[in-house]
Motif scaffolding. Structure first.
Motif, mmCIF file in Angstrom:
data_model
loop_
_atom_site.group_PDB
_atom_site.id
_atom_site.type_symbol
_atom_site.label_atom_id
_atom_site.label_comp_id
_atom_site.label_asym_id
_atom_site.label_seq_id
_atom_site.Cartn_x
_atom_site.Cartn_y
_atom_site.Cartn_z
ATOM 1 N N GLN A 264 0.830 -1.201 0.000
ATOM 2 C CA GLN A 264 0.000 0.000 0.000
ATOM 3 C C GLN A 264 0.872 1.261 0.000
ATOM 4 N N ASP A 265 1.988 1.231 0.748
ATOM 5 C CA ASP A 265 2.886 2.392 0.759
ATOM 6 C C ASP A 265 3.502 2.627 -0.613
ATOM 7 N N SER A 266 3.967 1.526 -1.230
ATOM 8 C CA SER A 266 4.631 1.736 -2.525
ATOM 9 C C SER A 266 3.610 2.132 -3.601
ATOM 10 N N LEU A 267 2.389 1.624 -3.491
ATOM 11 C CA LEU A 267 1.341 2.037 -4.438
ATOM 12 C C LEU A 267 1.006 3.525 -4.240
ATOM 13 N N GLY A 268 0.911 3.933 -2.991
ATOM 14 C CA GLY A 268 0.628 5.348 -2.691
ATOM 15 C C GLY A 268 1.682 6.251 -3.314
ATOM 16 N N GLU A 269 2.938 5.848 -3.196
ATOM 17 C CA GLU A 269 4.029 6.653 -3.784
ATOM 18 C C GLU A 269 3.914 6.691 -5.304
ATOM 19 N N PHE A 270 3.601 5.532 -5.898
ATOM 20 C CA PHE A 270 3.481 5.462 -7.366
ATOM 21 C C PHE A 270 2.368 6.407 -7.841
ATOM 22 N N ILE A 271 1.260 6.377 -7.134
ATOM 23 C CA ILE A 271 0.128 7.233 -7.536
ATOM 24 C C ILE A 271 0.527 8.708 -7.407
ATOM 25 N N GLU A 272 1.162 9.047 -6.290
ATOM 26 C CA GLU A 272 1.575 10.431 -6.070
ATOM 27 C C GLU A 272 2.515 10.904 -7.177
ATOM 28 N N LEU A 273 3.414 10.026 -7.575
ATOM 29 C CA LEU A 273 4.427 10.408 -8.568
ATOM 30 C C LEU A 273 3.887 10.440 -9.989
ATOM 31 N N ASN A 274 2.974 9.514 -10.306
ATOM 32 C CA ASN A 274 2.628 9.291 -11.710
ATOM 33 C C ASN A 274 1.257 9.770 -12.151
ATOM 34 N N LEU A 275 0.346 9.890 -11.244
ATOM 35 C CA LEU A 275 -1.009 10.237 -11.674
ATOM 36 C C LEU A 275 -1.338 11.655 -11.231
#
Ligand SMILES: CCCC/C=C/CC(=O)SCCNC(=O)CCNC(=O)[C@H](O)C(C)(C)COP(=O)(O)OP(=O)(O)OC[C@H]1O[C@@H](n2cnc3c(N)ncnc32)[C@H](O)[C@@H]1OP(=O)(O)O
Length: 281
Positions: A264-275
């Motif tokens: 969940q943490d790494s997904l949160g970071e991915f969303i913040e960075l990419n979307l």
């Protein structure tokens, strides 16, 4: 109702067939002359695969099989994105039950599309990361428009693609290229994808891509459909059976993985960075 002309009759039967397979998220039209169906994904804005869209794709594939479809062209209503893959906002801070259904429906979609008795072509008229690439890979042939990206970028998001999808990639581009691509989570530009064989042809417009797709489907006009589908089943059956045997276990481990705080943490970071759309805190 009286049909005064053959044209009226054709129009009416076309209407019936459309009516029986259409839903709000997948538009299906059938060319009465060729028997080819075109299924157009139309979930705004990027055809991200949530439970509703996956369910509708699965239903569409079931109907096409039942109606003895002669060939399928899978494409997108967007002129920018074929499909952005699984809906990342639904994977973030998820409801475990919904995730369970989502994964199980994703498996169903793959089994039905990869294992369809009729020939299939993806007209990739936009970006196709992750689950978008999965849909395209499940088809027998891919025609892609220029200036888009395609690939399995799961590693970048923090997880591994499942075995059935890895096998699909390996069968398409070979083991060595698949290893490079999957471990780095590479997204290929159209021309690069053509070079490694991830797509079969490039087109400059959607119309040209559809023409190329129809040309591929027409190759089978003189091949007895049962011989074609038996051969396809022989080639693809082992991959499908491997998933069928492991379906429930894979759903369980996927739900555990996705609901874990590290993912969940790494997904949160991915969303913040990419979307562009930011998470509601
Ligand atoms: C595991 C095995 C089986 C298959 C595996 C599946 C795993 C997955 O599918 S995980 C999903 C991975 N998907 C991605 O990494 C794609 C992320 N998105 C993008 O890279 C880009 O959005 C794009 C290249 C698809 C499009 O770029 P573009 O610049 O045209 O549009 P954006 O402004 O970035 O996005 C528009 C709009 O759409 C929302 N969005 C994009 N992708 C997703 C998504 N996967 N899920 C949900 N929503 C998505 C994005 O937030 C924008 O929303 P707003 O307009 O509201 O800001």
């Amino acid at each position: 109702m009286a049909f005064r002309t053959a044209r009226n009759l054709a129009y009416f039967s076309n209407y019936i067939r459309n009516y029986s397979t259409n839903g709000p998220l997948v538009n299906v039209t059938v060319n009465e002359k060729s028997g080819f169906a075109t299924a157009t994904l139309q979930r705004p804005s990027v055809n991200s695969l949530n439970l509703e869209l996956l369910t509708e794709i699965s239903h569409t594939l079931q109907q096409l099989e039942k109606n003895k479809c002669r060939g399928l062209i899978l494409t997108s209503a967007s002129n920018k994105v074929f499909s952005a893959g699984l809906d990342l906002f639904e994977l973030h801070k998820p409801n475990a039950d919904k995730i369970k259904q989502m994964w199980s429906t994703l498996q169903e979609v793959w089994i039905k599309l990869y294992g369809s008795s009729y020939p299939t072509v993806a007209v990739v008229n936009g970006h196709a990361p992750a689950g978008g690439c999965m849909l395209a890979l499940s088809c027998e042939y891919r025609v892609m428009l220029n200036n888009f990206i395609i690939g399995l970028n799961e590693a970048q998001i923090g997880f591994s693609a499942p075995m059935w999808l890895i096998d699909g990639m390996r069968n398409t581009i070979g083991s060595r290229q698949a290893e490079f691509a999957l471990t780095a989570g590479t997204l290929f530009k159209t021309e690069e994808a053509l070079k490694i064989g991830l797509v079969d042809e490039v087109a400059q417009s959607k119309e040209e891509a559809i023409e190329k797709a129809e040309k591929f489907l027409n190759k089978f006009a003189k091949i007895p459909p049962h011989a074609r589908s038996m051969t396809k089943a022989a080639l693809r059956g082992a991959n499908i059976q491997a998933l069928v045997r492991n379906k429930d276990e894979e759903v369980r481990s996927y739900v555990d993985f996705v609901t874990d705080s590290q993912f969940q943490d790494s997904l949160g970071e991915f969303i913040e960075l990419n979307l562009k759309q930011k998470l509601s805190k």
